[in-house]
Design a protein around this motif. Structure first.
Motif, PDB file in Angstrom:
ATOM      1  N   HIS A 165       0.838  -1.207   0.000  1.00 39.63           N
ATOM      2  CA  HIS A 165       0.000   0.000   0.000  1.00 39.63           C
ATOM      3  C   HIS A 165       0.871   1.255   0.000  1.00 39.63           C
ATOM      4  O   HIS A 165       0.645   2.192  -0.770  1.00 39.63           O
ATOM      5  CB  HIS A 165      -0.902  -0.045   1.234  1.00 39.63           C
ATOM      6  N   ALA A 166       1.895   1.269   0.866  1.00 42.93           N
ATOM      7  CA  ALA A 166       2.788   2.431   0.929  1.00 42.93           C
ATOM      8  C   ALA A 166       3.612   2.573  -0.345  1.00 42.93           C
ATOM      9  O   ALA A 166       3.885   3.695  -0.790  1.00 42.93           O
ATOM     10  CB  ALA A 166       3.707   2.319   2.148  1.00 42.93           C
ATOM     11  N   VAL A 167       4.021   1.446  -0.946  1.00 44.22           N
ATOM     12  CA  VAL A 167       4.748   1.502  -2.223  1.00 44.22           C
ATOM     13  C   VAL A 167       3.880   2.180  -3.274  1.00 44.22           C
ATOM     14  O   VAL A 167       4.335   3.068  -4.015  1.00 44.22           O
ATOM     15  CB  VAL A 167       5.158   0.092  -2.676  1.00 44.22           C
ATOM     16  N   ILE A 168       2.616   1.758  -3.373  1.00 44.04           N
ATOM     17  CA  ILE A 168       1.710   2.357  -4.352  1.00 44.04           C
ATOM     18  C   ILE A 168       1.593   3.854  -4.127  1.00 44.04           C
ATOM     19  O   ILE A 168       1.733   4.655  -5.067  1.00 44.04           O
ATOM     20  CB  ILE A 168       0.319   1.697  -4.264  1.00 44.04           C
ATOM     21  N   GLN A 169       1.344   4.253  -2.904  1.00 44.98           N
ATOM     22  CA  GLN A 169       1.109   5.670  -2.618  1.00 44.98           C
ATOM     23  C   GLN A 169       2.358   6.518  -2.839  1.00 44.98           C
ATOM     24  O   GLN A 169       2.284   7.597  -3.448  1.00 44.98           O
ATOM     25  CB  GLN A 169       0.607   5.822  -1.182  1.00 44.98           C
ATOM     26  N   LEU A 170       3.516   6.048  -2.350  1.00 45.16           N
ATOM     27  CA  LEU A 170       4.742   6.831  -2.516  1.00 45.16           C
ATOM     28  C   LEU A 170       5.178   6.881  -3.972  1.00 45.16           C
ATOM     29  O   LEU A 170       5.627   7.935  -4.462  1.00 45.16           O
ATOM     30  CB  LEU A 170       5.862   6.245  -1.655  1.00 45.16           C
ATOM     31  N   ALA A 171       5.068   5.758  -4.673  1.00 44.56           N
ATOM     32  CA  ALA A 171       5.476   5.735  -6.078  1.00 44.56           C
ATOM     33  C   ALA A 171       4.585   6.655  -6.908  1.00 44.56           C
ATOM     34  O   ALA A 171       5.068   7.395  -7.779  1.00 44.56           O
ATOM     35  CB  ALA A 171       5.426   4.311  -6.620  1.00 44.56           C
ATOM     36  N   ARG A 172       3.307   6.628  -6.638  1.00 41.75           N
ATOM     37  CA  ARG A 172       2.401   7.505  -7.384  1.00 41.75           C
ATOM     38  C   ARG A 172       2.681   8.975  -7.049  1.00 41.75           C
ATOM     39  O   ARG A 172       2.692   9.820  -7.951  1.00 41.75           O
ATOM     40  CB  ARG A 172       0.951   7.150  -7.078  1.00 41.75           C
ATOM     41  N   TRP A 173       2.911   9.280  -5.786  1.00 41.49           N
ATOM     42  CA  TRP A 173       3.254  10.648  -5.372  1.00 41.49           C
ATOM     43  C   TRP A 173       4.503  11.135  -6.093  1.00 41.49           C
ATOM     44  O   TRP A 173       4.597  12.315  -6.468  1.00 41.49           O
ATOM     45  CB  TRP A 173       3.461  10.667  -3.859  1.00 41.49           C
ATOM     46  N   ALA A 174       5.462  10.207  -6.319  1.00 42.39           N
ATOM     47  CA  ALA A 174       6.724  10.561  -6.967  1.00 42.39           C
ATOM     48  C   ALA A 174       6.642  10.523  -8.485  1.00 42.39           C
ATOM     49  O   ALA A 174       7.643  10.781  -9.150  1.00 42.39           O
ATOM     50  CB  ALA A 174       7.835   9.643  -6.476  1.00 42.39           C
ATOM     51  N   GLY A 175       5.467  10.190  -9.052  1.00 45.57           N
ATOM     52  CA  GLY A 175       5.282  10.307 -10.487  1.00 45.57           C
ATOM     53  C   GLY A 175       5.358   9.029 -11.293  1.00 45.57           C
ATOM     54  O   GLY A 175       5.288   9.078 -12.525  1.00 45.57           O
ATOM     55  N   ALA A 176       5.520   7.869 -10.636  1.00 47.87           N
ATOM     56  CA  ALA A 176       5.645   6.610 -11.371  1.00 47.87           C
ATOM     57  C   ALA A 176       4.293   6.125 -11.883  1.00 47.87           C
ATOM     58  O   ALA A 176       3.237   6.480 -11.349  1.00 47.87           O
ATOM     59  CB  ALA A 176       6.257   5.540 -10.473  1.00 47.87           C
ATOM     60  N   THR A 177       4.335   5.293 -12.899  1.00 52.15           N
ATOM     61  CA  THR A 177       3.192   4.473 -13.264  1.00 52.15           C
ATOM     62  C   THR A 177       3.247   3.233 -12.389  1.00 52.15           C
ATOM     63  O   THR A 177       4.278   2.558 -12.325  1.00 52.15           O
ATOM     64  CB  THR A 177       3.248   4.063 -14.743  1.00 52.15           C
ATOM     65  N   VAL A 178       2.160   2.934 -11.698  1.00 49.12           N
ATOM     66  CA  VAL A 178       2.181   1.887 -10.681  1.00 49.12           C
ATOM     67  C   VAL A 178       1.283   0.721 -11.092  1.00 49.12           C
ATOM     68  O   VAL A 178       0.099   0.906 -11.384  1.00 49.12           O
ATOM     69  CB  VAL A 178       1.718   2.422  -9.316  1.00 49.12           C
ATOM     70  N   ILE A 179       1.874  -0.474 -11.104  1.00 47.47           N
ATOM     71  CA  ILE A 179       1.147  -1.716 -11.319  1.00 47.47           C
ATOM     72  C   ILE A 179       1.182  -2.493 -10.005  1.00 47.47           C
ATOM     73  O   ILE A 179       2.230  -2.597  -9.368  1.00 47.47           O
ATOM     74  CB  ILE A 179       1.789  -2.563 -12.427  1.00 47.47           C
ATOM     75  N   ALA A 180       0.058  -3.028  -9.596  1.00 45.02           N
ATOM     76  CA  ALA A 180       0.013  -3.863  -8.394  1.00 45.02           C
ATOM     77  C   ALA A 180      -0.425  -5.265  -8.772  1.00 45.02           C
ATOM     78  O   ALA A 180      -1.295  -5.443  -9.632  1.00 45.02           O
ATOM     79  CB  ALA A 180      -0.947  -3.282  -7.366  1.00 45.02           C
TER      80      ALA A 180
END
Length: 339
Positions: A165-180
């Motif tokens: 959950h934290a990976v998704i939120q931090l990665a998205r905040w930092a601008g990444a495209t996020v796949i879970a």
């Protein structure tokens, strides 16, 4: 004060609620009146089997509350400050499963007004671990901020877990495209609520093909929770010179490494744990996580993809049982205001 303690390893039944003297902060330390204590798998592992370094231990690494006293060398103005606490019980006997805890001042991070203590208690180990996972790539950033991961693709394995959950939120905040990746529809709903752009059920169809359809050139960073089970999938979707950051091996499956394939990819396999990451790494992670919190990027709760399961202090053993049972969500212990 009321505190939960254990004096020997064992199941949740070794935890006892007792009365203890109020601890005093030493030089460079602060005392925090704990409002909410966060429970992590590491807390359960320490209670069940780690060698005890003290005759008695109050568990839990993470929490949130208000500084009520400071030791020598600490700004007196910090008294009354709302904070989130990390690694409280690391190398110390006084964790956050108590009305008060004492920690080094740098491990009590200001919590903005308007951000609930349940958010603060959910940070710590999950958020700092996620930060580490996202900042170890050979050609990636060492710090996170908006834009730091622009153009990158991050795969959050186990996107419905606390670290995922934290990976998704931090990665998205930092601008990444996020796949879970998730194991079913309910966890898919949670990962999407956390902010994942794409969610793939690894138990259905061809998950590697599904991920490659989203990221044809491959994934830049994999934040991995079950390396033994998922390594083949990770290598199938990793780009050349990509990084697999592994913080756990859920399920305990042995890791079988295809050395030639990994070499051809020039892949980086990064193992990580906060305790030995070093103080500078932890301090940088805490600063970046605090910035994300100020931006409102790390909310918790069912609607944000991380259900909260809450217990009173006198039921801390039940909270541990939920963690051991693999409950989905964040387990919290609410600490009453002292009389």
């Amino acid at each position: 004060m009321k505190a939960v303690v254990y004096r020997g390893n064992g199941g949740p039944g070794v935890l006892r609620l007792v009365d203890r003297d109020l601890p005093a902060p030493g030089p460079g330390e602060v005392r925090v009146r704990v409002a909410v204590s966060g429970v992590n798998p590491a807390d359960v592992q320490a209670r069940s089997g780690a060698a005890l370094r003290f005759p008695e231990v109050t568990p839990h690494l993470d929490g949130a509350g208000v500084i009520d006293a400071v030791g020598d060398g600490v700004d007196r103005g910090r008294a009354g400050q709302r904070v989130w606490v990390f690694l409280a019980a690391a190398g110390r006997s006084t964790g956050t499963a108590a009305e008060f805890t004492v920690v080094p001042a740098e491990q009590a991070v200001p919590l903005p007004d308007g951000i609930g203590f349940e958010v603060g208690a959910s940070l710590g180990v999950p958020a700092l671990t996620a930060h580490r996972a996202l900042t170890v790539a050979e050609d990636g950033p060492r710090r996170l901020r908006p834009g730091a991961l622009d153009g990158r693709v991050v795969l959050a394995a186990g996107g419905a877990g606390a670290v995922g959950h934290a990976v998704i939120q931090l990665a998205r905040w930092a601008g990444a495209t996020v796949i879970a990746t998730v194991s079913g529809p309910e966890k898919a709903r949670l990962a999407a609520a956390a902010g994942a752009h794409h969610v793939v059920n690894y138990r259905a169809g061809d998950p590697a093909a599904g991920i490659r359809a989203i990221a044809p050139d491959g994934v830049d960073i994999v934040a991995e929770v079950a390396l033994g089970a998922n390594l083949a999938l990770d290598l199938a979707v990793l780009r050349t010179r990509g990084t697999i950051s592994t913080y756990a091996n859920d399920g305990g499956k042995p890791v079988e490494l295809d050395v030639l394939r990994t070499m051809v990819l020039n892949a980086r396999l990064q193992f990580l744990v906060l305790y030995t990451a070093g103080p500078d790494v932890r301090a940088a992670a805490a600063e970046d996580v605090a910035a994300a919190v100020r931006d409102g990027a790390l909310p918790v709760g069912e609607e944000h993809g991380l259900p909260l399961l809450r217990f009173p202090l006198d039921r801390t053993a039940d909270a541990h049982r939920e963690v051991e049972g693999g409950a989905v969500g964040k387990i919290l212990v609410d600490v009453p205001v002292p009389d």
